[in-house]
Design a protein around this motif. Structure first.
Motif: not given
Ligand SMILES: [Zn+2]
Length: 291
Positions: A51-53, A131-133, A135-137, A250-252, A254-256
């Motif tokens: 449950p990350d996002q 926030g999600h983008t 986080c990956h960076l 791998p990611c489920g 949403t992103h900028v």
């Molecule tokens: Zn992700």
């Protein structure tokens, strides 16, 4: 009352915030609420297994008018039974299951077969995407800053650095323009080759991560989600162009659409001693939160 036989088609990976869909099934819940299953939706649900996002904020426009969606959870259908949210015993994508987005509502449910509209709060979505983008960076930048700490070969991340983030992560929580990743430094990580002293120089690591993030953001870079299939259980991945090369994770979520949208991205590292280990929280903040 037939349950869907195929996954919900999801349109949020291409950043959509509005959709129109047909009600395939309405499941009455014990608390008087209902779970509405549509053939397609733009609303991002929270994934129970990871449950990350968080779920989007959204509303359903039905023949009865506007209905607030109270929650958006993933559901799985197996042997004619719908398992929702915490009751879903398998990971999204498990063979033999159908995976759906459940729109939880309170009030008069739309009729099965009717057409409804989903409207997502676009501002909140944009904040979570940032926030999600970020986080990956930050995870990639942290792996790079820790690369020289490893004492033996380890699995590598999308940039070819030892994958500290994926090997040590305990939880990841994305919020508006920020994320909190918790890493566990314990025996199992030490056995994999990351020493107990790996975070001794917190200041240097923080500076190095922030420096790399600043370079990446300044350079800009296209971000997109690759979706091999339109259904919820498709294995999607985050693709981003960085100066070092194109990366894929791998990611489920949403992103900028470009790193330039993020503004400054910075991290802080906060170690806490827990039983038999140290937990490090990396808080990542994307600049737009200070608007
Ligand atoms: Zn992700």
């Amino acid at each position: 009352m037939t349950l869907p036989s195929t996954d919900t088609i999801i349109t949020y990976p291409s950043a959509e915030t509005r959709s129109q869909g047909v009600v395939i099934h309405v499941e009455p819940l014990p608390d008087g609420r209902s779970a509405v299953l549509l053939d397609r939706t733009a609303a991002h649900p929270v994934d129970t297994a990871w449950p990350d996002q968080p779920a989007d904020r959204a509303a359903l426009h039905t023949e009865h008018g506007r209905l607030e969606i109270i929650d958006l959870v993933t559901g799985g259908i197996h042997e004619d039974r719908l398992h929702l949210g915490a009751d879903l015993p398998v990971r999204t994508g498990t063979e033999g299951w159908v995976f759906v987005v459940a729109h939880i509502i309170d009030g008069a449910a739309p009729g099965e077969g009717s057409t409804v509209r989903v409207e997502v709060d676009a501002e909140y979505r944009a904040a979570l995407s940032a926030g999600h983008t970020a986080c990956h960076l930050a995870a990639l930048a942290l792996d790079a800053a820790l690369a020289n700490q490893w004492t033996k070969p380890a699995p590598v991340d999308a940039l070819g650095n030892p994958a500290f983030d994926s090997l040590a992560i305990r939880s990841s929580r994305i919020g508006p323009y920020q994320s909190d990743d918790v890493y566990r430094l314990g025996k199992s990580l030490r056995r994999k080759g990351f020493p107990a002293t790996g975070f001794n120089d917190l200041e240097r690591i923080t500076e190095e991560v922030n420096g790399r993030l600043a370079t990446w953001i300044a350079g800009g870079g296209a971000v997109r989600i690759a979706a091999p299939s339109p259904g919820l259980s498709g294995r999607r991945s985050w693709k981003c162009r960085l100066p070092e090369g194109d990366v894929s994770i791998p990611c489920g979520g949403t992103h900028v659409s470009d790193l330039a949208e993020l503004g400054a991205v910075t991290i802080t590292l906060d170690p806490v001693a827990v039983q038999g280990a140290t937990e490090i929280t990396m808080r990542t903040t994307a600049g737009r939160s200070h608007r």
